[in-house]
Each structure stands twice: as C-alpha cells, then as structure tokens.
Design a protein around this motif. Sequence first.
Motif, PDB file in Angstrom:
ATOM      1  N   GLY A   1     -12.563  10.621  -2.877  1.00  0.00           N
ATOM      2  CA  GLY A   1     -12.512  12.034  -3.244  1.00  0.00           C
ATOM      3  C   GLY A   1     -11.324  12.738  -2.618  1.00  0.00           C
ATOM      4  O   GLY A   1     -10.705  13.612  -3.229  1.00  0.00           O
ATOM      5  N   LYS A   2     -11.009  12.355  -1.400  1.00  0.00           N
ATOM      6  CA  LYS A   2      -9.866  12.943  -0.706  1.00  0.00           C
ATOM      7  C   LYS A   2      -8.559  12.606  -1.437  1.00  0.00           C
ATOM      8  O   LYS A   2      -7.680  13.461  -1.569  1.00  0.00           O
ATOM      9  CB  LYS A   2      -9.829  12.393   0.724  1.00  0.00           C
ATOM     10  N   ASP A   3      -8.442  11.380  -1.910  1.00  0.00           N
ATOM     11  CA  ASP A   3      -7.240  10.974  -2.645  1.00  0.00           C
ATOM     12  C   ASP A   3      -7.109  11.730  -3.965  1.00  0.00           C
ATOM     13  O   ASP A   3      -6.020  12.164  -4.328  1.00  0.00           O
ATOM     14  CB  ASP A   3      -7.267   9.472  -2.930  1.00  0.00           C
ATOM     15  N   TRP A   4      -8.217  11.899  -4.682  1.00  0.00           N
ATOM     16  CA  TRP A   4      -8.172  12.641  -5.944  1.00  0.00           C
ATOM     17  C   TRP A   4      -7.878  14.118  -5.694  1.00  0.00           C
ATOM     18  O   TRP A   4      -7.206  14.769  -6.490  1.00  0.00           O
ATOM     19  CB  TRP A   4      -9.470  12.480  -6.733  1.00  0.00           C
ATOM     20  N   PHE A   5      -8.373  14.659  -4.573  1.00  0.00           N
ATOM     21  CA  PHE A   5      -8.045  16.044  -4.227  1.00  0.00           C
ATOM     22  C   PHE A   5      -6.544  16.179  -3.986  1.00  0.00           C
ATOM     23  O   PHE A   5      -5.913  17.135  -4.441  1.00  0.00           O
ATOM     24  CB  PHE A   5      -8.827  16.489  -2.984  1.00  0.00           C
ATOM     25  N   TYR A   6      -5.958  15.213  -3.290  1.00  0.00           N
ATOM     26  CA  TYR A   6      -4.517  15.222  -3.039  1.00  0.00           C
ATOM     27  C   TYR A   6      -3.749  15.148  -4.356  1.00  0.00           C
ATOM     28  O   TYR A   6      -2.785  15.894  -4.565  1.00  0.00           O
ATOM     29  CB  TYR A   6      -4.138  14.047  -2.131  1.00  0.00           C
ATOM     30  N   GLN A   7      -4.164  14.240  -5.248  1.00  0.00           N
ATOM     31  CA  GLN A   7      -3.510  14.111  -6.548  1.00  0.00           C
ATOM     32  C   GLN A   7      -3.585  15.428  -7.316  1.00  0.00           C
ATOM     33  O   GLN A   7      -2.600  15.889  -7.892  1.00  0.00           O
ATOM     34  CB  GLN A   7      -4.172  13.001  -7.373  1.00  0.00           C
ATOM     35  N   SER A   8      -4.757  16.033  -7.307  1.00  0.00           N
ATOM     36  CA  SER A   8      -4.951  17.294  -8.033  1.00  0.00           C
ATOM     37  C   SER A   8      -4.118  18.413  -7.422  1.00  0.00           C
ATOM     38  O   SER A   8      -3.524  19.215  -8.141  1.00  0.00           O
ATOM     39  CB  SER A   8      -6.424  17.688  -8.020  1.00  0.00           C
TER      40      SER A   8
ATOM     41  N   GLU B   1       0.829  -1.210   0.000  1.00  0.00           N
ATOM     42  CA  GLU B   1       0.000   0.000   0.000  1.00  0.00           C
ATOM     43  C   GLU B   1       0.864   1.262   0.000  1.00  0.00           C
ATOM     44  O   GLU B   1       0.568   2.235  -0.702  1.00  0.00           O
ATOM     45  CB  GLU B   1      -0.924  -0.014   1.212  1.00  0.00           C
ATOM     46  N   HIS B   2       1.947   1.244   0.775  1.00  0.00           N
ATOM     47  CA  HIS B   2       2.849   2.395   0.836  1.00  0.00           C
ATOM     48  C   HIS B   2       3.518   2.635  -0.515  1.00  0.00           C
ATOM     49  O   HIS B   2       3.624   3.782  -0.969  1.00  0.00           O
ATOM     50  CB  HIS B   2       3.889   2.176   1.924  1.00  0.00           C
ATOM     51  N   ARG B   3       3.967   1.563  -1.180  1.00  0.00           N
ATOM     52  CA  ARG B   3       4.572   1.699  -2.508  1.00  0.00           C
ATOM     53  C   ARG B   3       3.584   2.275  -3.514  1.00  0.00           C
ATOM     54  O   ARG B   3       3.946   3.110  -4.340  1.00  0.00           O
ATOM     55  CB  ARG B   3       5.083   0.351  -2.996  1.00  0.00           C
ATOM     56  N   ASN B   4       2.344   1.830  -3.441  1.00  0.00           N
ATOM     57  CA  ASN B   4       1.323   2.356  -4.351  1.00  0.00           C
ATOM     58  C   ASN B   4       1.076   3.837  -4.111  1.00  0.00           C
ATOM     59  O   ASN B   4       0.901   4.605  -5.057  1.00  0.00           O
ATOM     60  CB  ASN B   4       0.023   1.568  -4.222  1.00  0.00           C
ATOM     61  N   ARG B   5       1.053   4.258  -2.848  1.00  0.00           N
ATOM     62  CA  ARG B   5       0.887   5.685  -2.545  1.00  0.00           C
ATOM     63  C   ARG B   5       2.071   6.496  -3.064  1.00  0.00           C
ATOM     64  O   ARG B   5       1.896   7.603  -3.579  1.00  0.00           O
ATOM     65  CB  ARG B   5       0.711   5.897  -1.041  1.00  0.00           C
ATOM     66  N   MET B   6       3.271   5.949  -2.926  1.00  0.00           N
ATOM     67  CA  MET B   6       4.453   6.650  -3.432  1.00  0.00           C
ATOM     68  C   MET B   6       4.402   6.769  -4.951  1.00  0.00           C
ATOM     69  O   MET B   6       4.732   7.825  -5.510  1.00  0.00           O
ATOM     70  CB  MET B   6       5.728   5.928  -2.992  1.00  0.00           C
TER      71      MET B   6
ATOM     72  N   ASP C   1      -4.662   0.378  -8.720  1.00  0.00           N
ATOM     73  CA  ASP C   1      -6.121   0.322  -8.631  1.00  0.00           C
ATOM     74  C   ASP C   1      -6.656   1.725  -8.355  1.00  0.00           C
ATOM     75  O   ASP C   1      -6.699   2.175  -7.217  1.00  0.00           O
ATOM     76  CB  ASP C   1      -6.557  -0.651  -7.550  1.00  0.00           C
ATOM     77  N   TYR C   2      -7.048   2.424  -9.401  1.00  0.00           N
ATOM     78  CA  TYR C   2      -7.561   3.782  -9.247  1.00  0.00           C
ATOM     79  C   TYR C   2      -9.003   3.797  -8.762  1.00  0.00           C
ATOM     80  O   TYR C   2      -9.495   4.827  -8.313  1.00  0.00           O
ATOM     81  CB  TYR C   2      -7.427   4.559 -10.563  1.00  0.00           C
ATOM     82  N   MET C   3      -9.684   2.678  -8.823  1.00  0.00           N
ATOM     83  CA  MET C   3     -11.084   2.625  -8.380  1.00  0.00           C
ATOM     84  C   MET C   3     -11.199   2.714  -6.857  1.00  0.00           C
ATOM     85  O   MET C   3     -12.233   3.090  -6.342  1.00  0.00           O
ATOM     86  CB  MET C   3     -11.748   1.337  -8.876  1.00  0.00           C
ATOM     87  N   GLU C   4     -10.132   2.386  -6.149  1.00  0.00           N
ATOM     88  CA  GLU C   4     -10.177   2.455  -4.690  1.00  0.00           C
ATOM     89  C   GLU C   4      -9.934   3.866  -4.159  1.00  0.00           C
ATOM     90  O   GLU C   4     -10.084   4.119  -2.967  1.00  0.00           O
ATOM     91  CB  GLU C   4      -9.159   1.493  -4.081  1.00  0.00           C
TER      92      GLU C   4
ATOM     93  N   GLY D   1      -3.527  17.343 -17.306  1.00  0.00           N
ATOM     94  CA  GLY D   1      -2.594  16.563 -16.498  1.00  0.00           C
ATOM     95  C   GLY D   1      -3.275  15.838 -15.360  1.00  0.00           C
ATOM     96  O   GLY D   1      -2.931  14.696 -15.036  1.00  0.00           O
ATOM     97  N   VAL D   2      -4.247  16.475 -14.740  1.00  0.00           N
ATOM     98  CA  VAL D   2      -4.989  15.834 -13.649  1.00  0.00           C
ATOM     99  C   VAL D   2      -5.823  14.679 -14.186  1.00  0.00           C
ATOM    100  O   VAL D   2      -5.842  13.588 -13.611  1.00  0.00           O
ATOM    101  CB  VAL D   2      -5.878  16.865 -12.916  1.00  0.00           C
ATOM    102  N   VAL D   3      -6.487  14.891 -15.297  1.00  0.00           N
ATOM    103  CA  VAL D   3      -7.348  13.849 -15.862  1.00  0.00           C
ATOM    104  C   VAL D   3      -6.511  12.695 -16.407  1.00  0.00           C
ATOM    105  O   VAL D   3      -6.882  11.525 -16.261  1.00  0.00           O
ATOM    106  CB  VAL D   3      -8.248  14.452 -16.972  1.00  0.00           C
ATOM    107  N   PHE D   4      -5.379  12.983 -17.006  1.00  0.00           N
ATOM    108  CA  PHE D   4      -4.554  11.960 -17.630  1.00  0.00           C
ATOM    109  C   PHE D   4      -3.926  11.013 -16.609  1.00  0.00           C
ATOM    110  O   PHE D   4      -3.499   9.909 -16.963  1.00  0.00           O
ATOM    111  CB  PHE D   4      -3.469  12.641 -18.479  1.00  0.00           C
ATOM    112  N   GLN D   5      -3.894  11.403 -15.342  1.00  0.00           N
ATOM    113  CA  GLN D   5      -3.316  10.546 -14.310  1.00  0.00           C
ATOM    114  C   GLN D   5      -4.046   9.215 -14.204  1.00  0.00           C
ATOM    115  O   GLN D   5      -3.427   8.180 -13.937  1.00  0.00           O
ATOM    116  CB  GLN D   5      -3.349  11.255 -12.955  1.00  0.00           C
TER     117      GLN D   5
END
Length: 125
Positions: free
Chosen positions: A93-100, A24-29, A87-90, A73-77
């Motif tokens: 909203g908070k995770d997508w906000f962080y990515q954005s 999980e940590h590697r995936n977050r990184m 697994d982007y389905m998991e 760039g945000v959408v292409f992620q």
Amino acid sequence: MSDNAVAAEVEKTRPRTRAEKQVEHRNRMKRTLVACFMGILAGGLSFYLSGTPDPVSGLQQNAIIGILLLMAGVVFQKHIFMLLRLDYMELTGKDWFYQSFMTFALWFMTWTILLTTTVLTTTVL
C-alpha cells in the motif's frame, strides 16, 4: 512448520547480494519514471481536453475531465508494469501511495504550468 514456510523464512532473513540490490534499485527507478511520465501525460491531456481556459479566472469549463484523467493515469500504471515485466504484485500500500502521489504531483504541476502560460499569453494580447 512446513518445509516451504521454513525456506521462505530463511530467504527473507538472508542478506541480499549486490546484484539483487541493483536489480531492485533499477525496478524502483522504472516505477518512478512510469509514475512521472503518467503524471505529465495526464496533465497535458487534462489541459487540452478540458476546454479553453477563461482568461479572467483561468478555469476551464470541463475541469472534472482532468481529475478523471489523473485517476486513469494511476490505474493504468499497473498495465504498464505488466508490459515492462515489473512485478506489481510485490507492491504494498505504501508503494502504491508513492506511485499515486508522484503521478498527482507531476499532473498538478504540468496542468498548472499550462494553464498559467495560457492565461498570461491571452491577457497580454
């Protein structure tokens, strides 16, 4: 409750193993690196595709292109996550906000640094 619902509830409440936490940590990184890379790429493209900066104001003629590149760039992620088999389905909203936000922050810093150095070199000459 059905057997599937009970099994899902048991799976949620059981403590994660060390190996699961590491995966999980590697995936977050990886997700964070994708956001940072997309921000830097969008910032560089924003600078080069938006036109020559005005030496007096430091603004570019087509600055809206930079904002459109940020959004792209945000959408292409999502597509990069598919290529990396994350697994982007998991993601919530908070995770997508962080990515954005990470993409925005690095886009803004990259574009600003490129604009500042260009304005400084043109005014000195």
